[in-house]
Design an enzyme around this catalytic site. Sequence first.
Site, PDB file in Angstrom:
ATOM      1  N   HIS B  43      85.566  28.495  69.959  1.00  0.00           N
ATOM      2  CA  HIS B  43      86.042  29.630  69.233  1.00  0.00           C
ATOM      3  C   HIS B  43      84.794  30.665  69.058  1.00  0.00           C
ATOM      4  O   HIS B  43      85.189  31.781  68.968  1.00  0.00           O
ATOM      5  CB  HIS B  43      86.440  29.214  67.445  1.00  0.00           C
ATOM      6  CG  HIS B  43      87.639  28.174  67.706  1.00  0.00           C
ATOM      7  ND1 HIS B  43      87.430  26.847  67.278  1.00  0.00           N
ATOM      8  CD2 HIS B  43      88.926  28.035  67.827  1.00  0.00           C
ATOM      9  CE1 HIS B  43      88.498  26.160  67.220  1.00  0.00           C
ATOM     10  NE2 HIS B  43      89.241  26.851  67.647  1.00  0.00           N
ATOM     11  N   VAL B 182      84.659  26.110  77.205  1.00  0.00           N
ATOM     12  CA  VAL B 182      83.509  25.485  76.824  1.00  0.00           C
ATOM     13  C   VAL B 182      83.455  23.974  76.858  1.00  0.00           C
ATOM     14  O   VAL B 182      84.189  23.289  76.092  1.00  0.00           O
ATOM     15  CB  VAL B 182      83.147  25.892  75.397  1.00  0.00           C
ATOM     16  CG1 VAL B 182      81.710  25.636  75.060  1.00  0.00           C
ATOM     17  CG2 VAL B 182      83.248  27.611  75.390  1.00  0.00           C
ATOM     18  N   LYS B 190      85.630  21.074  74.862  1.00  0.00           N
ATOM     19  CA  LYS B 190      85.418  21.010  73.394  1.00  0.00           C
ATOM     20  C   LYS B 190      86.677  21.325  72.839  1.00  0.00           C
ATOM     21  O   LYS B 190      87.525  22.009  73.158  1.00  0.00           O
ATOM     22  CB  LYS B 190      84.326  22.026  72.968  1.00  0.00           C
ATOM     23  CG  LYS B 190      82.881  22.052  73.455  1.00  0.00           C
ATOM     24  CD  LYS B 190      81.963  22.562  72.382  1.00  0.00           C
ATOM     25  CE  LYS B 190      80.609  22.126  72.984  1.00  0.00           C
ATOM     26  NZ  LYS B 190      79.521  22.407  71.971  1.00  0.00           N
ATOM     27  N   SER B 191      86.956  20.660  71.449  1.00  0.00           N
ATOM     28  CA  SER B 191      88.355  20.548  70.784  1.00  0.00           C
ATOM     29  C   SER B 191      87.904  20.061  69.394  1.00  0.00           C
ATOM     30  O   SER B 191      87.354  19.396  69.127  1.00  0.00           O
ATOM     31  CB  SER B 191      89.188  19.616  71.406  1.00  0.00           C
ATOM     32  OG  SER B 191      90.458  19.399  70.650  1.00  0.00           O
TER      33      SER B 191
END
Lengths: 288, 288
Positions: B43, B182, B190-191
């Site tokens: 983000h 990313v 990524k999460s």
Amino acid sequence: MGASNNMQVVTTIEQLKTIVNDIKRQGKTIGLVPTMGYLHEGHLTLASTSKVENDFTVMSIFVNPTQFGPNEDFDSYPRDLERDTKLADSVGVDVIFAPSVEEMYPTNGGISIRAGRQSEILCGASRPGHFDGVLQVVAKLFHLAEPTRAYFGQKDAQQVAIIQTLVRDFNFPLTIRTVPIVREEDGLAKSSRNVYLSEEDRQQAPAIYEALQMAREHFLSSFHVEEAIELAQNHINQKTSGRIDYLQLLSYPDLAEITTETEQFLLATAVYIGKTRLIDNIIFSNKG
Amino acid sequence: MGASNNMQVVTTIEQLKTIVNDIKRQGKTIGLVPTMGYLHEGHLTLASTSKVENDFTVMSIFVNPTQFGPNEDFDSYPRDLERDTKLADSVGVDVIFAPSVEEMYPTNGGISIRAGRQSEILCGASRPGHFDGVLQVVAKLFHLAEPTRAYFGQKDAQQVAIIQTLVRDFNFPLTIRTVPIVREEDGLAKSSRNVYLSEEDRQQAPAIYEALQMAREHFLSSFHVEEAIELAQNHINQKTSGRIDYLQLLSYPDLAEITTETEQFLLATAVYIGKTRLIDNIIFSNKG
């Protein structure tokens, strides 16, 4: 104002966006008047109202195929861009956007807007998919012209109610403005489709508005829905050779059954006179 | 840039519109970063990219109920607005829009946006209605923030493809910008959901990206779709205790079967590791 103002006629999205972006950069307000052309006084009143309320007025002229059913009059719908251009210029429209079908619908990824329960009654009951098509083209035109205000005639009361709902529930950054129905001297609501009427049909057609007025008066004195509707139906059946598609009294703008809470009423009808389908309505309140 | 810039946090539409209208009046560009919060580096990369490309950056933080199915994790989806606020401020976000569900959905007139054929495959096959909900909230956010550019992660490749189609077919006046996935040092994408993984699951999870890379290499040398898919499936099944939901090779961004004409490819997978559903993808071309 009123005189020729170097109105432009553009047919591509790219041309329209160039103009819109330039106007927005100047911080000016834009009024959008969406039409299917073959302009009459009703459309010109929309444009004149936009002229007064905005710095710049865009009129779209586009006979939108996605709002016509397979057995409807898309091919025979009257078109006359040259005449429309002169009329629009005479009331000070700044730009006409008259795209082709290919320009408006070059691709289709399968995403759709579905009008919901408001679209299943009145005109929608006999025109499945009509209001889905209306919302599709209206959403596109809103994004293309980026208006501050968009103008619709109250004649299409169900359309206005559904577009108001779209704007409200999807937060479109604009205001919907409606203008009253423009009528002939004998009361018939003006419409592009009136040109289809035979001389005899044309003489009968004012009975539609008479019937709505009678029903309103009866309802406001009696609050008896069924009686008011029956009175209007009888008047149309006696005075015309027409066939009533619907004649209903509903809450406005929800288009739901009226209750003791209802303050605004829509009395709406559609009548086939010969092969021509005419619509009319009255919006009124019980506050006198 | 980078340091605290008096970031505002607003929760009402009225507050956001006041800010947006003010920025637009100044002729400035707006970047929108829609998120469901619980921010991670992915983000922040979206926000940093928006910062570089626009005068003003709006980040929305809203866990959208309409994109969760009845058995999905809406209630347990992680939320931490205080932490998110600090992180967003650190990358120079100008305003956070963090509305309540009631603020976003106060009324429902029954109008819906339906994602079409692109939504019936990949993640959409097991999440009926998910992309309808995504398009609903995205259309609302686009109208509320009126961005010049909106930022989405390539991680949600199907989502990006469908939103691109919405913007294209409905002429939204903005550009969709995507940023690459990313990854952690070991390759895991990524999460927000990675926090659900047990330590053992976390050690297995990088096999997902390894599998996608193996399939890409095999496909580009053999152009054999089935073999490439099988290779990747076998790797995931051998290296993890996970269950593959889907693993597919499609054209991008159409999300259709690949043909000899296809130039851009999407290799996408979803894998349940324990109870946690992880997604990953690679977009690549045959032009090397």
